[in-house]
Design an enzyme around this catalytic site. Structure first.
Site, mmCIF file in Angstrom:
data_model
loop_
_atom_site.group_PDB
_atom_site.id
_atom_site.type_symbol
_atom_site.label_atom_id
_atom_site.label_comp_id
_atom_site.label_asym_id
_atom_site.label_seq_id
_atom_site.Cartn_x
_atom_site.Cartn_y
_atom_site.Cartn_z
ATOM 1 C CG ASP A 126 -22.946 -1.841 -37.604
ATOM 2 O OD1 ASP A 126 -23.520 -2.696 -36.915
ATOM 3 O OD2 ASP A 126 -23.345 -0.666 -37.705
ATOM 4 C CG HIS A 177 -22.652 0.273 -33.107
ATOM 5 N ND1 HIS A 177 -23.713 -0.127 -32.322
ATOM 6 C CD2 HIS A 177 -22.931 -0.191 -34.362
ATOM 7 C CE1 HIS A 177 -24.595 -0.787 -33.062
ATOM 8 N NE2 HIS A 177 -24.142 -0.851 -34.296
ATOM 9 C CD GLU A 187 -24.743 2.471 -35.908
ATOM 10 O OE1 GLU A 187 -24.830 2.379 -37.150
ATOM 11 O OE2 GLU A 187 -25.543 1.880 -35.130
ATOM 12 C CD GLU A 188 -28.248 0.272 -33.501
ATOM 13 O OE1 GLU A 188 -28.987 0.826 -34.332
ATOM 14 O OE2 GLU A 188 -27.774 -0.863 -33.672
ATOM 15 C CG ASP A 225 -25.297 2.330 -29.676
ATOM 16 O OD1 ASP A 225 -24.347 2.007 -30.429
ATOM 17 O OD2 ASP A 225 -26.259 3.025 -30.051
ATOM 18 C CG HIS A 272 -32.477 -2.650 -34.814
ATOM 19 N ND1 HIS A 272 -32.622 -1.425 -35.449
ATOM 20 C CD2 HIS A 272 -31.141 -2.832 -34.682
ATOM 21 C CE1 HIS A 272 -31.426 -0.913 -35.680
ATOM 22 N NE2 HIS A 272 -30.517 -1.749 -35.218
#
Length: 408
Positions: A195, A77, A172-173, A79, A377
Site C-alpha cells: 500500500d 485494501h 482502509e481510507e 476502497d 487521492h
C-alpha cells in the site's frame, strides 16, 4: 506482465469509494461488488480457503511447498479515498518522453514543473487519470500486484515458499480497515501491506494519529440590533484557526515533522465546527500537540466567555514502530527482496497510516511495501507500469527469501 496491466485496468472499473458517514461495514456497496469479483477470481485461480464474510473481508491461502517455512501474509485494501471515483477512465502514456502530460480532453495536465520526479520515468509507460477522477492505484495496484505475484508462484512450483495468506480489506481510507480483520482465519506469523507509494518505499513507522473537533456555539440575533448580544461563532472560529502555528501544517512539513491539519470546517453565526487531524511520530510530541489544542480552546473560552466552546479528541492509530522493532528480520527480508528484484530500498516513515499500523498492535507485525504509485487521492494520481512489475518481482523474491528464514 500483460496480465498485470489487464488485471489492474479491470479493477479500476469498480467504484469502491468508502463513505465515512455510513457506520456500516463495508461503508459502500461497491466494495462488496468488488470483493465478490475478487472472490470469484481467486477461486478460479485455485487458491485454498477463499473466504468472503458479510463485512467484506476477503482472505485466501496459497499453500506452501516448504512445511518448515514461516507462513506470511500480503494485505491490500479495496476502497478508494474521499475523491470522485466513478467512471474512472485511465489513459496509458507509452514510452513517456518528458514534459507535461495532458489528461483527458480538458486543460488538466500533469505538469513537470509541479511534479519534477516525472523525469525519473522517461521511457516508461505511465497510467494516469483523465483529470476528472482519482485513478485508484491506492490500493487496486496493490491487489493487482499481489494476485499477479501469486499467479507467478503458481506457475513456478520450483520456487520455495511457505504458506502465503492473502487478505483484502474494506474501508482502509476511512480508518476502519482493521476493525473486523479476521485474524482467526489468517494464521500468518507476520504480514506486509502492499500500500506504499513510489518504487522502493519500505516503511515500518507511521504517524500517531488523532482527530479533533472544536465546536463553537455563539448567539445569533438580527445584525441591526446585534451590538452587545451577537456572538458570531464564525468570527471566533476564524480567530481560533488564525492562532494555530502556520508552520505546523501538512504543506509546510516533511519527514518526521508532525502537524495540525484543518481538514474541514462548517459554520453559521450560531454554531461553527473545525475538524483537525493531529499527527506526530513521537509519543511525547503527539501528547504535546493534544495538550496544545486543549490550551488554545481554553484560551479562546477565556477571551469569549459568553460563547460555549468544546473540544473532542479521538485517537485513531499509533506508530507501529514499537511493534515492528522486536521483529526487524521482517523489514530486512523485505529490503533483501527489493535488492533481489534490482530495486533500491527507500526506508522512510509513512506520513499517514495503513491497516498494518493497527494490525501490528493486534499481534500481526505488518510493515508496508511500495505499489509504485504517485499523487494518491486526487486527479493527478498515476503509476508507472514498470514500477508495478518491480513490485510483483519484489513480492515473489520476498516469498522465496522468507522460505529459507528460520528463527534463531
Amino acid at each position: 506482465m500483460t496480465t498485470l496491466l489487464e488485471r489492474f485496468l479491470h479493477y479500476l472499473t469498480f467504484h469502491t469509494r468508502s463513505d465515512a458517514t455510513n457506520p456500516a461495514c463495508p461503508s459502500s456497496e461497491g466494495q462488496l461488488v468488488f470483493a465478490r469479483a475478487l472472490f470469484d477470481e481467486m477461486t478460479a485461480m485455485g487458491l485454498a480457503q477463499v473466504t468472503l464474510d458479510e463485512h467484506g473481508y476477503l482472505t485466501a491461502c496459497l499453500p506452501g511447498n516448504q512445511p518448515e517455512a514461516p507462513a506470511i501474509g500480503l494485505i491490500a485494501h479495496m476502497d478508494t479515498a474521499d475523491y470522485e471515483a466513478r467512471q474512472v477512465v485511465p489513459q496509458i502514456v507509452e514510452n513517456y518522453q518528458g514534459g507535461d502530460i495532458c489528461l483527458g480532453k480538458g486543460d488538466e495536465v500533469l505538469a513537470i514543473r509541479q511534479y519534477r520526479f516525472l523525469k525519473n520515468y522517461l521511457g516508461q509507460d505511465l497510467i494516469t487519470t483523465d483529470g476528472t477522477t482519482l485513478l485508484g492505484a491506492d490500493d487496486k495496484a496493490g491487489i493487482a500486484e499481489i494476485l499477479t505475484a501469486v499467479q507467478h508462484l503458481q506457475a513456478h512450483p520450483e520456487i520455495p515458499r511457505g504458506d502465503l495468506w492473502i487478505g483484502f480489506t474494506p474501508d482502509e481510507e476511512i480508518g476502519r480497515g482493521a476493525d473486523r480483520f479476521p485474524l482467526d482465519r489468517f494464521p500468518a506469523k507476520w504480514a506486509y501491506t502492499v500500500d506504499g507509494g513510489e518504487l522502493g518505499e519500505l516503511e515500518y513507522e507511521n504517524f500517531n494519529a488523532a482527530s479533533a473537533t472544536v465546536r463553537i456555539v455563539g448567539n445569533n440575533v438580527h445584525p441591526g440590533t446585534a451590538k452587545g448580544s451577537m456572538i458570531n461563532s464564525q468570527t471566533l472560529a476564524a480567530r481560533f484557526h488564525a492562532a494555530m502555528p502556520p508552520e505546523q501544517t501538512p504543506e509546510c512539513t516533511e519527514g518526521y515533522e508532525g502537524f495540525f491539519h484543518l481538514a474541514r470546517m462548517e459554520g453559521t453565526v450560531e454554531e461553527s465546527t473545525l475538524h483537525y487531524l493531529i499527527r506526530d511520530f513521537d509519543d511525547e510530541g503527539f501528547a504535546a500537540r493534544q495538550a496544545q489544542l486543549k490550551e488554545r480552546v481554553a484560551s479562546l473560552q477565556l477571551d469569549a466567555p459568553k460563547a460555549r466552546i468544546t473540544l473532542e479528541i479521538e485517537d485513531n492509530y499509533r506508530n507501529m514502530r514499537s511493534q515492528i522493532e522486536p521483529h526487524m528480520h521482517i523489514v530486512q527480508l523485505a529490503r533483501a527482496a527489493m535488492l533481489a528484484a534490482d530495486v533500491a530500498p527507500k526506508i522512510k516513515p509513512i506520513r499517514g497510516g495503513t491497516d498494518g499500523a493497527r494490525l501490528s498492535f493486534m499481534g500481526l507485525p505488518c510493515p508496508n511495501i511500495f505499489t509504485g504509485g504517485h499523487n494518491f487521492h486526487g486527479k493527478h494520481e498515476f503509476i508507472p507500469l514498470q514500477s508495478m512489475e518491480k513490485a510483483v518481482a519484489t513480492l515473489v523474491a520476498l516469498v522465496r527469501l522468507t522460505s529459507a528464514w528460520r528463527a534463531e
